[in-house]
Write a protein that holds these residues in place. Structure first.
Motif, PDB file in Angstrom:
ATOM      1  N   GLU A  24      -1.768  -2.162   7.864  1.00 31.64           N
ATOM      2  CA  GLU A  24      -2.622  -3.093   6.928  1.00 31.64           C
ATOM      3  C   GLU A  24      -1.668  -4.144   6.463  1.00 31.64           C
ATOM      4  OE1 GLU A  24      -5.740  -3.574   6.544  1.00 31.64           O
ATOM      5  OE2 GLU A  24      -5.756  -1.936   8.173  1.00 31.64           O
ATOM      6  N   ASP A  25      -0.214  -3.929   6.448  1.00 30.19           N
ATOM      7  CA  ASP A  25       0.698  -4.939   5.581  1.00 30.19           C
ATOM      8  C   ASP A  25       0.816  -6.061   6.777  1.00 30.19           C
ATOM      9  OD1 ASP A  25       3.431  -5.889   5.644  1.00 30.19           O
ATOM     10  OD2 ASP A  25       3.701  -4.804   3.986  1.00 30.19           O
ATOM     11  N   GLY A  46       0.808  -1.225   0.142  1.00 24.85           N
ATOM     12  CA  GLY A  46       0.006  -0.002   0.008  1.00 24.85           C
ATOM     13  C   GLY A  46       0.930   1.208  -0.097  1.00 24.85           C
TER      14      GLY A  46
END
Ligand code: PLP
Length: 411
Positions: free
Chosen positions: A46-47, A13
């Motif tokens: 989020e990773d 992202g």
């Protein structure tokens, strides 16, 4: 470099915005440097979540019974433990201190595996007091100690299966010449001893770390299963990650295939990823303080951190990339030096930067594992904060150390 193009070493992202500035978790890292100071560890939340899910899905698609066990040593931080507990993972800890953090992060004690080649009585007592699920027993002395302190305790035996993956000597653990675990010659006696007054639930092996070649994993389950049938088969961690753009580690799916190849039906297979869950999620940001150009020799770009926040280059000769956060690319060959009083305090040797100057924010990607974990106070450097970024919001999950923190233990 074009807008948006970033190599896979950066957190999922991440992107370069229209002005060519790095964004992690939707946050502009130059702004983060202004707001929170440098050096700082910056993670895309989020990773971590996406990689945890990828592990869970890869194993769910291939095994009836499995557990993904987060190797907490890679990034022992309550916020990370909290996130990974919520994703349904178990965790392993390698010391009383890591156990303390895992519990503070909300891990149910029964889902924690306690490692360590020399667990002290104090650590064992602490783990027992909190009801830790399994001990991974490493030596005959530990069997004696546990029998005395906790008869009936559930344990796994750590086996050194005589398989040597190709990786750095310091992070290879599967070979016979290892400080960890029981060699194959000692295993029958260890099994007998551990079955007398403890509950021997399974076997464990960890071949090493930053392993690209999956072949050694294909033999592992078979070697362990020949020792005996137990409900739990823990095949360790170690899957490689990309530290530089040229690194192409195997996928989690391929890794799961290799690990599960020799595993018999009916057992619960455990794997213990550390770096492959959190390594690429984090970057470190620094401020450039000095640029020393020695004609025809080298350009040293000195930053406000170094071996105190990233020990791996000094410890294993680990290789990283670096960029100026608002000017990716460039053609000036530079060496990124830390601020410590050691000539060897070099973070990255020979990297191309775009005209580095004092005040620039410099970023080193793939520092999410064993960065914060190995941070130290050499030269009385206060340790950096940990910042989690998600959807453009940044929150400090570990604050920066202060000078007062440095004297707090002094009597
Ligand atoms: N399990 C054990 C027993 C380890 O010692 C380690 C790393 O040292 C790991 C798992 C995690 O390794 P990695 O972070 O390379 O996945």
């Amino acid at each position: 470099m074009a807008v948006g193009t970033l190599s896979h070493v950066y957190p999922l992202g991440s992107r370069l915005d229209e002005a060519g500035r790095l964004e992690v978790g939707g946050c502009d890292v130059v702004e983060l440097a202004r707001e929170f100071g440098t050096p700082a560890y910056v993670y895309a939340e989020e990773d971590i979540r996406a990689r945890a899910r990828a592990y869970m899905q890869a194993f769910a698609a291939r095994a009836e019974r499995f557990e993904v066990v987060y190797a907490g040593k890679a990034f022992p931080c309550t916020a990370a433990f909290r996130l990974l507990a919520a994703e349904g993972l178990c965790c392993d800890v390698a010391s009383g201190g890591e156990l303390h953090l895992a519990l503070a992060g909300g891990f149910a004690p029964g889902r924690i595996y306690m490692h360590g080649n020399n667990k002290t009585e104090h650590e064992i007592a602490y783990a027992l007091e909190h009801g830790v699920g399994h001990f991974v027993v490493d030596s005959f002395d530990e069997i004696d100690r546990l029998e005395r302190m906790a008869p009936g305790q559930r344990v796994l035996l750590r086996v050194t299966p005589g398989i040597r993956p190709s990786t750095h000597d310091y992070i290879a653990t599967g070979q016979a010449d290892s400080k960890f675990g029981f060699g194959l010659d000692d295993v029958p006696r260890a099994v007998e001893r551990a079955s007398q007054r403890l509950e021997l639930r399974g076997l464990h092996a960890h071949l090493g770390s930053q392993v690209f070649d999956l072949e050694p994993y294909e033999k592992l389950a078979e070697v362990l299963t020949e020792i005996g049938d137990y409900p739990l088969l823990n095949l360790g961690g170690g899957l490689a990650i990309a530290y530089t753009a040229g690194d192409e580690p195997p996928s989690v799916e391929a890794y799961a295939d290799a690990l599960l190849r020799g595993a018999p039906d009916g057992v619960t297979v455990l794997c213990e990823p550390g770096r492959s869950l959190v390594g690429n999620a984090g970057v470190t940001i620094y401020t450039v303080g000095t640029v020393k150009r020695i004609p025809d020799v080298r350009t040293y770009v000195a930053v406000d951190g170094g071996m105190s926040d990233n020990l791996r280059p000094m410890l294993y000769g680990a290789r990283y990339e670096a960029e100026i956060a608002e000017r990716f690319g460039g053609d000036e060959l530079c060496t990124i030096a830390g601020m410590h009083c050691e000539s060897g305090d070099i973070l990255v040797r020979d990297v191309l930067l775009d005209d580095p100057r004092p005040g620039d924010v410099l970023v080193t990607p793939a520092t999410g594992a064993y960065g914060h974990a190995m941070a130290n106070n050499y030269n009385a450097a206060p340790r950096p904060p940990v910042i989690f970024c998600s959807d453009g919001d940044a929150r400090v999950v570990v604050r920066r150390e202060t000078y007062d923190d440095l004297t707090v233990r002094d009597l």
